[in-house]
Design an enzyme around this catalytic site. Structure first.
Site, mmCIF file in Angstrom:
data_model
loop_
_atom_site.group_PDB
_atom_site.id
_atom_site.type_symbol
_atom_site.label_atom_id
_atom_site.label_comp_id
_atom_site.label_asym_id
_atom_site.label_seq_id
_atom_site.Cartn_x
_atom_site.Cartn_y
_atom_site.Cartn_z
ATOM 1 N N ASP A 96 0.819 -1.215 0.000
ATOM 2 C CA ASP A 96 0.000 0.000 0.000
ATOM 3 C C ASP A 96 0.855 1.269 0.000
ATOM 4 O OD1 ASP A 96 -2.129 1.725 0.214
ATOM 5 O OD2 ASP A 96 -2.863 0.933 2.120
ATOM 6 N N ASP B 272 -11.876 -18.705 1.670
ATOM 7 C CA ASP B 272 -12.936 -19.665 1.376
ATOM 8 C C ASP B 272 -12.712 -20.267 0.000
ATOM 9 O OD1 ASP B 272 -14.488 -17.972 -0.691
ATOM 10 O OD2 ASP B 272 -14.455 -16.637 1.042
ATOM 11 N N GLU C 95 21.577 -13.493 10.844
ATOM 12 C CA GLU C 95 20.185 -13.616 10.427
ATOM 13 C C GLU C 95 20.074 -13.772 8.914
ATOM 14 O OE1 GLU C 95 17.852 -11.064 13.899
ATOM 15 O OE2 GLU C 95 18.840 -10.008 12.236
#
Length: 730
Positions: free
Chosen positions: A367, A534, A614
């Protein structure tokens, strides 16, 4: 396989392990006679007992026979107002104001393959893979015909159902309810398992016994919702992962739905599932038809695990339309939690450069790249590039990303608009709103009226200009609020009950257009995370952002519940920074990686802030994910423990279809003194094979691993995790 007994009007549907049977009786009522373990060559209507029951009316055709009442008969599609007082499947209003529906058997037809549902999602299959039975029921007085569609995916124990209602009269009718599935049982000694909770904690299993009356879950939010999922299970009281009868019911729909179970006075039960009747009213003119969304049933006589694996296989092979089918999807990095709205092209390229060096293959800009979008109160609806942030536009940014050896993706929220936007100022009537009422806002935005074709066409042209103007291979389709003020300026007052459903059809329409025009673009669905996870959305978006909660420990619960129906390859799962943004928890990077790896894998963090240690760990995770991609996405999924139980660890396993490989994942809880010695029993292996552990000299037989178990090593610290790779010798 469909077996017909034409003389006795018996219809038997066989799958690999189950049988479903119905029968048109002497009064042309379509009875449901059986659903369960496979039984061949029987008329199972003998299970139905008829007696004179007080206060149970008898149909006119029965004459003086008081032993026959619709109120006690197991029906294939329940009626309304003619003597069955249990949950109806259909309700309509005729010109005379009556709401009575009396459906009787008229005939049937057989069709090869799967019948397409125009404008709706559905499982698909060739004529060699699927056969379909269509049973026609008719209400002669109302001049209404109802077609019941049953498609058999034999190897998956999957039966899909759909319903089509046709107005054959000369007057309009108004449809108030049209369920997709009705399933009657001659028993009520079962549990209902639903998947519930809230935003940031979706699809948590909730299990309890049926009781007299009605139990239901559903959504009236305009989306399938974070709160309840359109998938439920009915099962034996003692059913677990490996034993017991289980009936799964999945609705392929992304809007308002209801799944309701009623236990009757005579200890029978009925499941009805479909579009929620709330604010639903569909007008059918003479000759018009209405098609209800598809539902998909899987019956497993062998517990939840087998049911889940059958759903997973069917979804992967007959529901998803994935542009990456047969090849690996790239690992992605999303800039949202690294930058939020505060970024420019150089900042994004820096993140992409760090990601490329770690083996990540897709950069997704979230965004904030369009219009006046510097916070969430402006800009939505104005899908033009913000040239202050991206001076060279999307094309220039995409080329920089491509030069790094990466693909480029973007975020859009097509269904929404801010009042502070050019679009809203030009077309305020394009939002859902009730005349004379001030609108409700969610995340500072209003909802565009996607029931209107002119609105969809405008948004699609904006999207098309963006997607055609740069080399874009991924689209994150977001939707960040529920529907309120549901009224459309495009429909008459008499048709306002159609808006919720027309909105969903509009979303499907736009997604289908995108898929047709941009078949190479992978679309990931998102609705504040998992608010629209769904089967309907999966038909258009083959992966869905599982939840906005990226905490690894919370995700164990979310992904556990999701796995009961939906395969791992559909689950958007990312590694994020710690302390976690949602709950402040600190978990090891290895644990975050193992948890997210059982899904469509990616990162949502500022990789430039990572230490060298990391970065090396991320590089190892990405490599490991690519090595085990097929296992993680297409392996058979086994839940080895539940994160909801008071256990030392949560474990799950993926096994290759040929049983020669397995990946075992274990996440431990908080550290404690004097830790227990843990032995983990595996599942799904070949008992006759010897399995090598992680390439070492340790070998175990499949029989030993499944019956005696594997000794887990001792671990220290909070939330450690381990991954064990097994490969068959020879």
């Amino acid at each position: 396989m469909i077996v017909l007994d034409r003389e006795n009007r018996i219809f038997t549907l066989h799958t690999l392990n189950t049988t479903y049977q119905m029968k048109a009786d002497q009064y042309n009522v379509l009875l449901h006679t059986y659903y369960g373990s496979r039984i061949d060559g029987c008329d199972l209507s003998v299970l139905i007992q008829c007696n004179d029951r007080s206060f149970t009316p008898n149909p006119n055709e029965a004459g003086s026979n008081r032993n026959y009442s619709l109120d006690v008969m197991p029906q294939e599609y329940s009626t309304c107002g003619v003597g069955d007082f249990r949950l109806p499947s259909v309700e309509l209003e005729l010109k005379n104001g009556s709401h009575t529906v009396d459906l009787r058997y008229k005939g049937f037809r057989l069709e090869k393959g799967k019948c397409p549902s125009e404008g709706l999602p559905g499982f698909y299959g060739s004529e060699d893979e699927v056969e379909t039975l269509v049973i026609v029921l008719k209400d002669a007085a109302a001049q209404v015909e109802t077609e019941l569609y049953y498609s058999i995916f034999e190897n998956y124990d999957l039966i899909t159902r759909a319903v089509r209602v046709v107005n054959q009269g000369t007057d309009e009718i108004r449809l108030y309810q049209c369920a997709s599935l009705c399933l009657d049982f001659l028993r009520d000694d079962m549990d209902l398992l639903t998947f519930n909770a809230r935003h940031l904690m979706e699809r948590c299993p909730d299990r309890g016994p049926l009781r007299p009356g009605i139990l239901s879950v559903g959504s009236v939010r305009g989306i399938s919702s974070h709160q309840h999922n359109p998938f439920v299970i009915l099962c034996d009281h003692d059913a677990d992962e490996d034993k017991g009868m289980c009936y799964g019911a999945m609705l392929l729909y992304s809007g308002n739905f209801e799944a309701a179970v009623e236990c009757s006075q005579f200890e029978n039960s009925r499941l009805v599932m479909g579009i929620h009747p709330y604010h639903f009213c569909w007008t059918l003119e003479p000759g018009q038809a209405f098609t209800a969304p598809e539902a998909a049933m899987v019956c497993s006589p062998d517990g939840f695990g087998q049911m889940s694996r059958q759903y997973h296989r069917a979804v992967r092979e007959h529901l998803l339309r994935d542009p990456y089918h047969g090849r690996q999807k790239p690992v992605l990095v999303n800039n949202w939690e690294a930058t939020y709205f505060d970024f420019n092209a150089d900042r994004l390229i820096d993140i992409a450069r760090e990601a490329a060096a770690l083996g990540i293959g897709l950069f997704v800009m979230d965004d904030g790249w369009f219009g006046s979008r510097n916070d969430d109160n402006s800009g939505l609806g104005d899908w033009q590039v913000n040239l202050e942030k991206l001076p060279g536009g999307l094309e220039d940014l995409a080329l920089h990303i491509k030069d790094l050896g990466m693909k480029f993706g973007i975020w859009m929220e097509p269904e929404m608009v801010n009042e502070d936007s050019h679009l809203y100022r030009a077309h305020p009537d394009w939002v859902l709103h009730v005349p004379g009422r001030a609108p409700s806002r969610g995340r500072g935005q209003l909802v565009l009226d996607f029931s209107r074709k002119d609105v969809r066409d405008y948004i699609y042209e904006q999207m098309k200009a963006i997607l055609s103007g740069a080399d874009i291979s991924y689209l994150k389709w977001d939707m960040n609020r529920s529907l309120t003020d549901v009224w459309s300026a495009g429909l008459s007052a008499r048709r306002q009950g159609e808006v919720y459903h027309r909105y969903v059809l509009g979303v499907y329409d736009l997604l289908e257009r995108l898929r047709h025009d941009y078949p190479h673009i992978l679309i990931e669905g998102c609705c504040g995370g998992g608010g629209r996870f769904d089967g309907g959305m999966l038909y258009y978006t083959p992966q869905i952002w599982c939840s906005d909660d990226t905490d690894a420990i919370d995700r164990l619960r979310i992904q556990y519940g999701t796995s009961f129906c939906y395969p791992a390859c559909t689950v958007g799962a990312h590694v994020s920074a710690v302390p976690n943004e949602q709950n402040g928890r600190v978990t090891p990077l290895n644990t975050r990686g193992i948890t997210a790896m059982s899904g469509a894998f990616g990162y949502e963090m500022d990789l430039g802030r990572c230490t060298m240690e990391e970065k090396n760990e991320i590089r190892r995770q990405v490599k490991n994910y690519k090595i085990h991609y097929d296992l993680l996405h297409y392996g058979d999924y086994y839940r080895l423990s539940s994160p909801y139980q008071d256990s030392v660890y949560t474990a799950w396993e993926q096994v290759s279809p040929d049983q020669r490989e397995a990946l075992v994942n274990v996440v431990f809880g908080c550290a404690g003194t004097a830790p227990l010695f843990c032995t983990l029993r595996l599942k799904g292996l070949d008992p006759a094979l010897q399995y090598q552990v992680d390439g070492t000299d340790s070998f175990y037989s499949g029989k030993a691993l499944m019956n005696a178990g594997y000794p887990l090593p001792s671990v220290q610290g909070d939330y450690p995790a381990l991954q064990i790779y097994l490969r068959a010798a020879g």
